[in-house]
Design a protein around this motif. Structure first.
Motif, PDB file in Angstrom:
ATOM      1  N   ALA A  13      46.746  38.944  42.241  1.00 54.99           N
ATOM      2  CA  ALA A  13      48.085  38.342  42.260  1.00 54.99           C
ATOM      3  C   ALA A  13      49.162  39.390  42.008  1.00 54.99           C
ATOM      4  O   ALA A  13      50.171  39.446  42.729  1.00 54.99           O
ATOM      5  N   ASN A  41      34.940  39.814  39.954  1.00 49.22           N
ATOM      6  CA  ASN A  41      34.457  38.962  41.041  1.00 49.22           C
ATOM      7  C   ASN A  41      33.438  39.734  41.883  1.00 49.22           C
ATOM      8  O   ASN A  41      33.718  40.835  42.334  1.00 49.22           O
ATOM      9  N   PRO A  42      32.250  39.170  42.080  1.00 48.97           N
ATOM     10  CA  PRO A  42      31.216  39.924  42.796  1.00 48.97           C
ATOM     11  C   PRO A  42      31.439  40.074  44.295  1.00 48.97           C
ATOM     12  O   PRO A  42      30.620  40.708  44.967  1.00 48.97           O
ATOM     13  N   TRP A  50      34.560  27.309  46.404  1.00 47.09           N
ATOM     14  CA  TRP A  50      33.559  27.258  47.462  1.00 47.09           C
ATOM     15  C   TRP A  50      32.635  26.053  47.348  1.00 47.09           C
ATOM     16  O   TRP A  50      32.187  25.500  48.350  1.00 47.09           O
ATOM     17  N   VAL A 238      28.362  38.747  37.796  1.00 42.54           N
ATOM     18  CA  VAL A 238      29.668  39.226  37.312  1.00 42.54           C
ATOM     19  C   VAL A 238      29.797  40.748  37.248  1.00 42.54           C
ATOM     20  O   VAL A 238      28.890  41.433  36.785  1.00 42.54           O
ATOM     21  N   ALA A 294      51.632  37.977  36.159  1.00 45.03           N
ATOM     22  CA  ALA A 294      50.372  37.800  36.907  1.00 45.03           C
ATOM     23  C   ALA A 294      49.238  38.258  36.011  1.00 45.03           C
ATOM     24  O   ALA A 294      48.405  39.083  36.370  1.00 45.03           O
ATOM     25  N   GLY A 302      44.657  36.996  29.830  1.00 49.93           N
ATOM     26  CA  GLY A 302      46.050  36.623  30.069  1.00 49.93           C
ATOM     27  C   GLY A 302      46.358  35.340  29.318  1.00 49.93           C
ATOM     28  O   GLY A 302      47.474  35.111  28.847  1.00 49.93           O
ATOM     29  N   ASP A 388      45.885  33.376  38.520  1.00 49.11           N
ATOM     30  CA  ASP A 388      45.116  32.538  37.591  1.00 49.11           C
ATOM     31  C   ASP A 388      45.918  32.088  36.374  1.00 49.11           C
ATOM     32  O   ASP A 388      45.507  31.161  35.679  1.00 49.11           O
TER      33      ASP A 388
END
Ligand SMILES: Cc1cc2nc3c(=O)[nH]c(=O)nc-3n(C[C@H](O)[C@H](O)[C@H](O)COP(=O)(O)OP(=O)(O)OC[C@H]3O[C@@H](n4cnc5c(N)ncnc54)[C@H](O)[C@@H]3O)c2cc1C
Length: 420
Positions: A13, A41-42, A50, A238, A294, A302, A388
Motif C-alpha cells: 500500500a 506473503n509467500p 482466495w 509465511v 499505510a 501497524g 491493511d
C-alpha cells in the motif's frame, strides 16, 4: 495540490501510494518501521480473499476466469515487475501449496508454477531434494489427489534428482538456496541437472520445485525457457523467498522514483495550522502537507493488540478500553471492526479471541477486520489511509495496491484520479 507528502509504511500500500504521489510531482518521504505482511506473503496475489473466490466457484459453478483490474493497478504491477497477473477473461491461476493442495489465485509471484497453463492429463515432476521443507513423495501424492488435479487427470510424480551442489545446501535457508540461483553459472548447473531428470523421466509437462529459484528476481521463467517446459515453485508458508523478491522489486521501483525507504517508525502525527507534523522514533520531526498512513494490520505491528488486562495486576484492569491501538498516534483516527467503532466496545478484559478471531464463512474474523475507520480513504484533513490498516476491507495484495494508489494520488492533490 499538496507538495510535500509523507508515506508511513512501505508495504504494497505504501509503495503504491508513493508511486502514485511521485507521478504527480509530490516531494516524498517514505518511512518504514520493519517487516510487514507484504514481505511475509509467500507469493499468491489476490483481489478478493482466495477461499471466498474458491467457494464461489464451487457453489455457483462459475468458470475460473480472471476479472478486470483497474488500469492503474495493472500499470503499477507492471512497473513493479515481480508478479504475474492473468489478463481479464483468462483463467485464474492455480498454485501448488507446499502442504499438497492446489489453490486458486488472481496472480502470483513470477517464480510460482501456474497449473492453469497445463493441459488436461499433464504430468508434473517433483524432484526429490534433501531439504527439511521438501517431501517430494508426500507432496506429489497430495497434489495428485487434490480435486482440481483429479478433475483434469493431472498427476504429480516424485523423481530422483541431484539438485544440491554442496553438502550444506541441504541445511541452509530457502532464501540462501534461492540466492545461489541468482548466479547464471549456478543456474546453468541446475538446468543441466534438471535436464538429466527430464531425460530419465520420459514425458513431462512441468517441473515443481521449492522456493529456491532466485532472490533478486524470480529465475523460474529463465529456467523454464532453457528447459522448454514450465518450471516453477510451490507456494511456501509465511515469510520466505517471494517476500524477499518483493523487497528487491520494491527497491528497484523506488530507485526509478529516486526514492529510498527511510528506516524509522512514526510515533505521532499532529497538526500545526495548515501543516502536519510527523514525529519519528529517532527524534526527528518532519513537516509536511499530507500524510498517507499505510502502516498495515496486526501482522505489521501497524495495529497493536493491547487488551486492558495488560494493566491488571492481581485483579481486573483498572478501567475498560479498546483492546487495539494504532502504532502511531493520528488525530481523528478511530479504530473499528465489523462497522463498529472500538471505543464503543471497549471492555475490562479484551475480546474473547477464541470466539471472535477466526474467520467464519464470509466473516474474516476480528483480527483481520480491525483497522482505521475512514471516510473514503480519508481519516481527517490531509490524512489518507491505505492497505491493511483500513478497517473492514479485504486483506489482499491487490486491494492494498489499489487503496495505496488512490490514497497516494489524493495526497498529491488529485483525489478521484484512480478509477475503479
Ligand atoms: C502470511 C501471509 C499470507 C498472505 N497471503 C496472501 C495471499 O495469499 N493473497 C493476498 O492477496 N494477500 C495475502 N496476504 C495479505 C497481503 O500480503 C497484505 O494484504 C498486503 O501485503 C498488505 O500491505 P500493506 O502495505 O497494507 O501492509 P504491510 O505490508 O503490512 O506494510 C505495512 C508497513 O508499515 C510499517 N509500519 C507499521 N507501523 C509503522 C509506523 N508507526 N511507522 C512506520 N512504519 C510502520 C510496517 O513495518 C510495515 O512494513 C498475506 C499476508 C500474510 C502475512
Amino acid at each position: 495540490m499538496f507538495e510535500r507528502v509523507v508515506v508511513l509504511g512501505a508495504g504494497v500500500a505504501g509503495l503504491a501510494a508513493s508511486w502514485a504521489a511521485a507521478q504527480r510531482g509530490a516531494q516524498l518521504r517514505l518511512f518504514d518501521g520493519g517487516v510487514g505482511a507484504s514481505c511475509l506473503n509467500p507469493g499468491a496475489i489476490d483481489d478478493r480473499p482466495w477461499d471466498e473466490v474458491a467457494r464461489s466457484l464451487e457453489v455457483l459453478g462459475q468458470s475460473a476466469k480472471a476479472g478486470p483490474l483497474p488500469d492503474a493497478v495493472r500499470v503499477f504491477v507492471n512497473d513493479l515487475g515481480a508478479w504475474a497477473l492473468p489478463e481479464a477473461g483468462q483463467r485464474l491461476m492455480r498454485l501448488c501449496t507446499v502442504s499438497g493442495r492446489v489453490r486458486v489465485a488472481r496472480g502470483a509471484d513470477r517464480g510460482l508454477l501456474d497449473l492453469s497453463r497445463l493441459s488436461r492429463g499433464a504430468r508434473v515432476l517433483v524432484p526429490r531434494v534433501g531439504r527439511a521443507e521438501w517431501n517430494a513423495d508426500l507432496l506429489a501424492k497430495g497434489l495428485t489427489h487434490d480435486a482440481f488435479s483429479q478433475s483434469l487427470g493431472m498427476t504429480f510424480e516424485a523423481v530422483d534428482a541431484d539438485l544440491l551442489k554442496h553438502g550444506h545446501e541441504g541445511r541452509v535457508s530457502p532464501a540462501d538456496l534461492a540466492l545461489a540461483h541468482d548466479d547464471p553459472e549456478r543456474r546453468s548447473w541446475l538446468c543441466a541437472r534438471l535436464g538429466e531428470v527430464l531425460q530419465r523421466a520420459g514425458r513431462a509437462d512441468a517441473l515443481l520445485l521449492g522456493p529456491w529459484l532466485g532472490l533478486d528476481t524470480a529465475k523460474a521463467p529463465d529456467v523454464s525457457e532453457r528447459l522448454g517446459l514450465p518450471v516453477g515453485e510451490a507456494l511456501d508458508q509465511v515469510g520466505t523467498v517471494a517476500g524477499l523478491r518483493f523487497e528487491a522489486a520494491r527497491e528497484r521501483l523506488l530507485g526509478t522514483l529516486d526514492l529510498a525507504i527511510e528506516p524509522a517508525r512514526a510515533t505521532r502525527v499532529h497538526r500545526d495550522g495548515a501543516e502536519l507534523l510527523v514525529d519519528l522514533d529517532h527524534g526527528e520531526r518532519v513537516v509536511t502537507d499530507a500524510v498517507v498512513l499505510a502502516t498495515g494490520g496486526l501482522v505489521a505491528g501497524g495495529i497493536i493488540y493491547d487488551p486492558p488486562e495488560r494493566d491488571a495486576t492481581t485483579g481486573l484492569a483498572p478501567s475498560g478500553r479498546a483492546p487495539f491501538m494504532l502504532s502511531v498516534e493520528v488525530p481523528d483516527a478511530v479504530l473499528q471492526a465489523r462497522g463498529r467503532p472500538l471505543r464503543v466496545v471497549g471492555s475490562m478484559q479484551g475480546p474473547s479471541l477464541d470466539e471472535s478471531a477466526w474467520p467464519i464463512d464470509a466473516d474474516p474474523g476480528l483480527l483481520e477486520a480491525v483497522g482505521v475507520r475512514t471516510d473514503g480513504l480519508t481519516i481527517g484533513p490531509q490524512i489518507f489511509c491505505a492497505g491493511d490498516v483500513v478497517a473492514d476491507k479485504p486483506r489482499t495484495t491487490l486491494q492494498a495496491a489499489y487503496l495505496g494508489l488512490i490514497a497516494g494520488a489524493a495526497a498529491a492533490g488529485e483525489p478521484g484520479a484512480i478509477a475503479s
